[in-house]
Motif scaffolding. Structure first.
Motif, mmCIF file in Angstrom:
data_model
loop_
_atom_site.group_PDB
_atom_site.id
_atom_site.type_symbol
_atom_site.label_atom_id
_atom_site.label_comp_id
_atom_site.label_asym_id
_atom_site.label_seq_id
_atom_site.Cartn_x
_atom_site.Cartn_y
_atom_site.Cartn_z
ATOM 1 N N TYR A 162 0.937 4.505 -2.509
ATOM 2 C CA TYR A 162 0.915 5.884 -2.032
ATOM 3 C C TYR A 162 2.052 6.700 -2.628
ATOM 4 O O TYR A 162 1.840 7.808 -3.130
ATOM 5 C CB TYR A 162 0.993 5.927 -0.508
ATOM 6 C CG TYR A 162 1.219 7.318 0.020
ATOM 7 C CD1 TYR A 162 0.184 8.234 0.051
ATOM 8 C CD2 TYR A 162 2.481 7.723 0.462
ATOM 9 C CE1 TYR A 162 0.383 9.532 0.514
ATOM 10 C CE2 TYR A 162 2.689 9.005 0.925
ATOM 11 C CZ TYR A 162 1.640 9.897 0.952
ATOM 12 O OH TYR A 162 1.853 11.167 1.399
ATOM 13 N N ARG A 185 -4.909 -0.350 0.934
ATOM 14 C CA ARG A 185 -4.731 -1.085 2.185
ATOM 15 C C ARG A 185 -5.977 -1.905 2.514
ATOM 16 O O ARG A 185 -5.886 -3.093 2.823
ATOM 17 C CB ARG A 185 -4.442 -0.064 3.282
ATOM 18 C CG ARG A 185 -4.205 -0.589 4.630
ATOM 19 C CD ARG A 185 -3.868 0.602 5.542
ATOM 20 N NE ARG A 185 -3.753 0.164 6.885
ATOM 21 C CZ ARG A 185 -4.732 0.222 7.788
ATOM 22 N NH1 ARG A 185 -5.885 0.726 7.461
ATOM 23 N NH2 ARG A 185 -4.543 -0.212 8.996
ATOM 24 N N SER A 186 -7.137 -1.295 2.407
ATOM 25 C CA SER A 186 -8.383 -1.990 2.719
ATOM 26 C C SER A 186 -8.642 -3.142 1.757
ATOM 27 O O SER A 186 -9.028 -4.242 2.171
ATOM 28 C CB SER A 186 -9.557 -1.018 2.656
ATOM 29 O OG SER A 186 -9.409 -0.024 3.631
ATOM 30 N N GLN A 222 -5.225 4.387 1.620
ATOM 31 C CA GLN A 222 -6.221 3.741 2.474
ATOM 32 C C GLN A 222 -7.049 2.722 1.693
ATOM 33 O O GLN A 222 -7.380 1.657 2.205
ATOM 34 C CB GLN A 222 -7.135 4.789 3.120
ATOM 35 C CG GLN A 222 -6.446 5.668 4.116
ATOM 36 C CD GLN A 222 -5.995 4.908 5.360
ATOM 37 O OE1 GLN A 222 -6.424 3.807 5.654
ATOM 38 N NE2 GLN A 222 -5.096 5.526 6.107
ATOM 39 N N LEU A 259 -3.475 9.975 -0.370
ATOM 40 C CA LEU A 259 -3.822 9.390 0.926
ATOM 41 C C LEU A 259 -5.031 8.464 0.800
ATOM 42 O O LEU A 259 -5.046 7.371 1.372
ATOM 43 C CB LEU A 259 -4.104 10.487 1.950
ATOM 44 C CG LEU A 259 -4.490 10.015 3.352
ATOM 45 C CD1 LEU A 259 -3.342 9.240 3.985
ATOM 46 C CD2 LEU A 259 -4.886 11.172 4.212
ATOM 47 N N LEU A 260 -6.035 8.893 0.052
ATOM 48 C CA LEU A 260 -7.212 8.050 -0.164
ATOM 49 C C LEU A 260 -6.855 6.778 -0.917
ATOM 50 O O LEU A 260 -7.377 5.694 -0.618
ATOM 51 C CB LEU A 260 -8.287 8.824 -0.921
ATOM 52 C CG LEU A 260 -8.962 9.951 -0.141
ATOM 53 C CD1 LEU A 260 -9.855 10.763 -1.060
ATOM 54 C CD2 LEU A 260 -9.741 9.395 1.033
ATOM 55 N N SER A 320 0.827 -1.206 0.000
ATOM 56 C CA SER A 320 0.000 0.000 0.000
ATOM 57 C C SER A 320 0.865 1.261 0.000
ATOM 58 O O SER A 320 0.515 2.265 -0.627
ATOM 59 C CB SER A 320 -0.924 0.000 1.214
ATOM 60 O OG SER A 320 -1.766 -1.109 1.191
#
Length: 69
Positions: free
Chosen positions: A25, A52-53, A49, A45-46, A21
């Motif tokens: 980024y 990552r999710s 995230q 940043l979004l 992730s």
């Protein structure tokens, strides 16, 4: 998902998913701010995230099957 991974002692897998992730980024961080300014930092940043999710969720069934037979 952090608590699930840590509680099931999948720390190594969590580290690897977080590093993946982080690569997403940094790629977005290198490209987007030049294209759209400060909004690019927020989008990066979004994306971090989101990556990552998605990575945590996709890896979960494999780890559950391997750990809890």
């Amino acid at each position: 998902m952090d608590g699930v991974y840590i509680g099931a002692t999948w720390s190594r897998q969590m580290r690897n998913l977080m590093l993946t992730s982080l690569v997403v980024y940094f790629a977005a961080w290198a490209i987007l701010p030049a294209a759209v300014g400060n909004d690019g930092l927020w989008v990066a940043l979004l994306l971090f995230q989101g990556a990552r999710s998605i990575a945590f969720r996709l890896m979960l069934p494999k780890l559950v099957a391997a750990t809890f037979r």
